[in-house]
Motif scaffolding. Structure first.
Motif, short mmCIF file in Angstrom:
data_model
loop_
_atom_site.label_atom_id
_atom_site.label_comp_id
_atom_site.label_asym_id
_atom_site.label_seq_id
_atom_site.Cartn_x
_atom_site.Cartn_y
_atom_site.Cartn_z
N MET A 146 -32.00 -43.07 27.65
CA MET A 146 -32.55 -41.94 28.41
C MET A 146 -32.04 -42.01 29.85
N THR A 147 -30.81 -41.56 30.04
CA THR A 147 -30.24 -41.66 31.38
C THR A 147 -30.66 -40.46 32.21
N ASN A 148 -30.70 -40.68 33.46
CA ASN A 148 -31.07 -39.59 34.36
C ASN A 148 -29.87 -38.67 34.51
N SER A 149 -30.06 -37.40 34.15
CA SER A 149 -28.92 -36.50 34.09
C SER A 149 -28.66 -35.80 35.42
N THR A 150 -29.53 -35.98 36.39
CA THR A 150 -29.33 -35.26 37.65
C THR A 150 -28.28 -35.99 38.48
N THR A 151 -27.10 -35.47 38.44
CA THR A 151 -26.04 -36.05 39.26
C THR A 151 -26.09 -35.41 40.63
N PRO A 152 -26.28 -36.18 41.64
CA PRO A 152 -26.38 -35.60 42.97
C PRO A 152 -25.05 -34.94 43.37
N SER A 153 -25.15 -33.79 43.96
CA SER A 153 -23.95 -33.09 44.39
C SER A 153 -23.31 -33.82 45.57
N ALA A 154 -22.10 -33.42 45.86
CA ALA A 154 -21.35 -34.11 46.91
C ALA A 154 -22.09 -34.01 48.24
N ALA A 155 -22.71 -32.84 48.48
CA ALA A 155 -23.37 -32.64 49.76
C ALA A 155 -24.55 -33.60 49.94
N THR A 156 -25.40 -33.68 48.89
CA THR A 156 -26.57 -34.55 49.02
C THR A 156 -26.14 -36.00 49.09
N GLN A 157 -25.06 -36.30 48.39
CA GLN A 157 -24.59 -37.68 48.42
C GLN A 157 -24.18 -38.07 49.83
N ALA A 158 -23.53 -37.13 50.49
CA ALA A 158 -23.07 -37.42 51.84
C ALA A 158 -24.25 -37.70 52.76
N THR A 159 -25.33 -36.88 52.60
CA THR A 159 -26.46 -37.08 53.49
C THR A 159 -27.26 -38.31 53.10
N SER A 160 -27.28 -38.60 51.79
CA SER A 160 -28.15 -39.69 51.37
C SER A 160 -27.51 -41.05 51.60
N ALA A 161 -26.19 -41.07 51.72
CA ALA A 161 -25.53 -42.36 51.89
C ALA A 161 -25.68 -42.81 53.34
N THR A 162 -26.92 -43.08 53.71
CA THR A 162 -27.17 -43.49 55.08
C THR A 162 -26.65 -44.90 55.30
N PRO A 163 -26.20 -45.20 56.50
CA PRO A 163 -25.70 -46.55 56.77
C PRO A 163 -26.83 -47.55 56.59
N GLU A 164 -26.58 -48.55 55.77
CA GLU A 164 -27.66 -49.46 55.44
C GLU A 164 -27.41 -50.88 55.93
N GLN A 165 -26.15 -51.24 56.03
CA GLN A 165 -25.84 -52.66 56.25
C GLN A 165 -26.46 -53.22 57.53
N PRO A 166 -26.05 -52.79 58.72
CA PRO A 166 -26.73 -53.33 59.88
C PRO A 166 -27.98 -52.50 60.16
N ALA A 167 -29.14 -53.08 59.91
CA ALA A 167 -30.37 -52.33 60.11
C ALA A 167 -30.47 -51.92 61.57
N ALA B 215 -28.17 -47.36 48.61
CA ALA B 215 -27.25 -46.36 49.13
C ALA B 215 -27.71 -44.96 48.79
N SER B 216 -28.23 -44.78 47.60
CA SER B 216 -28.59 -43.45 47.16
C SER B 216 -30.06 -43.44 46.75
N PRO B 217 -30.79 -42.41 47.09
CA PRO B 217 -32.22 -42.43 46.80
C PRO B 217 -32.54 -42.32 45.30
N THR B 218 -31.66 -41.74 44.52
CA THR B 218 -31.98 -41.62 43.10
C THR B 218 -31.16 -42.63 42.31
N ARG B 219 -31.84 -43.63 41.79
CA ARG B 219 -31.17 -44.62 40.97
C ARG B 219 -31.53 -44.36 39.52
N THR B 220 -30.58 -44.56 38.63
CA THR B 220 -30.86 -44.35 37.22
C THR B 220 -31.32 -45.68 36.61
N SER B 221 -31.95 -45.58 35.45
CA SER B 221 -32.44 -46.77 34.79
C SER B 221 -32.33 -46.59 33.28
N ILE B 222 -32.05 -47.69 32.58
CA ILE B 222 -31.99 -47.57 31.12
C ILE B 222 -33.35 -47.81 30.49
#
Lengths: 216, 245
Positions: A1-22, B206-213
């Motif tokens: 049962m995989t999650n079928s909602t593939t985030p679009s390029a736009a949301t991906q760009a906004t969601s990929a917030t810099p995480e490494q150096p807090a 990195a991404s807020p929506t993570r998938t899971s099996i």
């Protein structure tokens, strides 16, 4: 049962917030991982404390004290490692999840979250660097385990009371609640004292070991 | 705190969220004695206790369910026959013991059922579906990953220190705390550092929506159990409005 909602390029760009150096003032993924690890250490140590307290008859009263003393080291490490608002709150929420939600104890959910937020605010008042405030916040945080006892103080069991009343009315009156009422402030005080002692021990260990090893 | 290692594949499959709701309902009525001492609340308590024992039995822990049921029966037998005849401190001791057992046992049974039919994966996937933020789900996932590591670590430190006489009655008991906790903490922090590097490389956070099996989702059994929980609270509301006694 995989999650079928593939985030679009736009949301991906906004969601990929810099995480490494807090960023200062915010917790990053790295902090979350460390919080998880310290919470495990905290959990293991308070389990040891609870075991010791439960081995002695009547020792359950001292559980808060023992938990505070043993849990001081991981608690102070959480404070010193992130130095941002939210870390202690997350520990409180995790304790609420594990000790409250999974075991169906509503009181623990409330006390753990409230104690976490309160302790976090106290430590933040000193910028997470004032030793005195950090120790006080450890004492306040330790009150989360009050929720484990509260069902037996607040809950009043009329069935048992009726059974005891067969023995004698005045004797049964003394046991209206499972534990005498004066015990609650004593337990609160011992909880705070345990947290303070634990934080003091943690401070000594911190200077002797952890700062030299570069952990904080 | 021991979650199942493989997912439950029986007939009565529930979503973790339903299990949590059920455990909280049992806790509310049986542990924190919601509804006081009205007759309806008593009936609800018995029903919830019976259902939690039933679920534990049906899901494959018949022996554990029987043991818990025996404990509960013994407590009530003690309350019925022994409590009215003893006084003083011993009486209080029995009273407190019975009170704590009867209050905690139903929700403990429900919690046991929740834990052994749910894997950590399923719980975290369910929490994510319930929109719990990453600030909580990531530490939770790390905790489940880390519990076995820390306990194994602690056991080995224990062995090493025992060999050096750092144990109760070994002459160096005062050093017990320091010499056990400090290695545990330093070791865990090193492991955590490596873990976080590995996890960040794979894009954790990195991404807020993570998938899971993990296979989660609501089914007919969930609907039934949720309806039951709702009925309990509904009955309580009826008592509040004076419809039921």
């Amino acid at each position: 049962m995989t999650n079928s909602t593939t985030p679009s390029a736009a949301t991906q760009a906004t969601s990929a917030t810099p995480e490494q150096p807090a960023k200062p003032g915010r917790l990053g993924t790295r902090d979350y991982i460390f919080i998880g690890v310290y919470t495990v250490l905290y959990f293991v140590l308070i389990c040891v404390a609870a075991m010791i307290a439960n081995l002695i008859p009547g020792g359950q009263l001292f559980m808060g004290l023992a938990c505070g003393i043993l849990g001081g080291v991981p608690y102070m490490l959480v404070l010193m490692k992130s130095r941002n608002f939210g870390a202690v709150t997350i520990v409180g929420v995790l304790l609420a999840l594990i000790m409250g939600v999974i075991h169906g104890n509503w009181y623990t959910i409330v006390t753990a979250v409230v104690a976490g937020v309160a302790a976090d605010l106290i430590a933040r008042a000193g910028g997470y660097r004032k030793l005195g405030l950090n120790i006080v916040s450890a004492g306040v945080f330790n009150l989360w385990n009050l929720g484990l006892f509260l069902p037996f103080y607040i809950g009043r069991n009329d069935y048992l009371a009726a059974m005891a009343a067969k023995k004698g009315a005045e004797w049964a009156d003394g046991m209206a609640n499972l534990f005498p009422t004066w015990m609650l402030p004593v337990i609160v005080l011992m909880g705070v004292a345990g947290g303070l002692i634990g934080a003091w021990i943690a401070k000594l260990l911190m200077r002797k070991h952890f700062q030299r090893a570069g952990l904080v | 705190m021991n979650f199942a290692t493989s997912s439950y594949r029986g007939i009565l499959r529930f979503d973790p969220r339903t299990k949590i709701l059920f455990t909280l309902t049992v806790g509310a009525f049986c542990l924190t004695l919601l509804g006081g001492n009205s007759a309806t609340a008593g009936a609800i308590r018995w029903a919830l206790t019976a259902v939690s024992f039933l679920l534990l039995g049906v899901c494959g822990r018949v022996r554990a369910a029987a043991c818990f049921a025996l404990m509960l029966a013994a407590s009530y037998a003690l309350a019925e026959w022994a409590l009215p005849h003893v006084g003083g401190f011993l009486g209080w001791f029995i009273y407190a013991g019975i009170g704590m057992t009867t209050q905690t046992l139903p929700s403990a049974v429900a919690a046991y059922w929740l834990l052994f039919t749910t894997t950590a994966d399923e719980l975290i996937a369910a929490l994510q579906r319930a929109h719990v933020p990453q600030a909580v789900t990531i530490p939770l996932a790390v905790m489940f990953r880390f519990f076995p590591t820390v306990t194994a670590e602690a056991r080995q430190i224990n062995d090493a220190m025992r060999m050096r006489g750092v144990h109760v009655g070994g002459g160096k008991a005062s050093e017990m705390f320091e010499y056990r906790v400090v290695p545990m903490v330093t070791n865990s922090v090193k492991i955590a550092d490596e873990l976080s590097q590995a996890a960040l490389t794979r894009g954790l956070g990195a991404s807020p929506t993570r998938t899971s099996i993990a296979r989660i989702g609501f089914g007919w059994a969930d609907a039934l159990l949720i309806a039951g929980c709702a009925a309990c609270f509904g009955a309580l509301a009826c008592v509040g409005f004076g419809v039921l006694a």
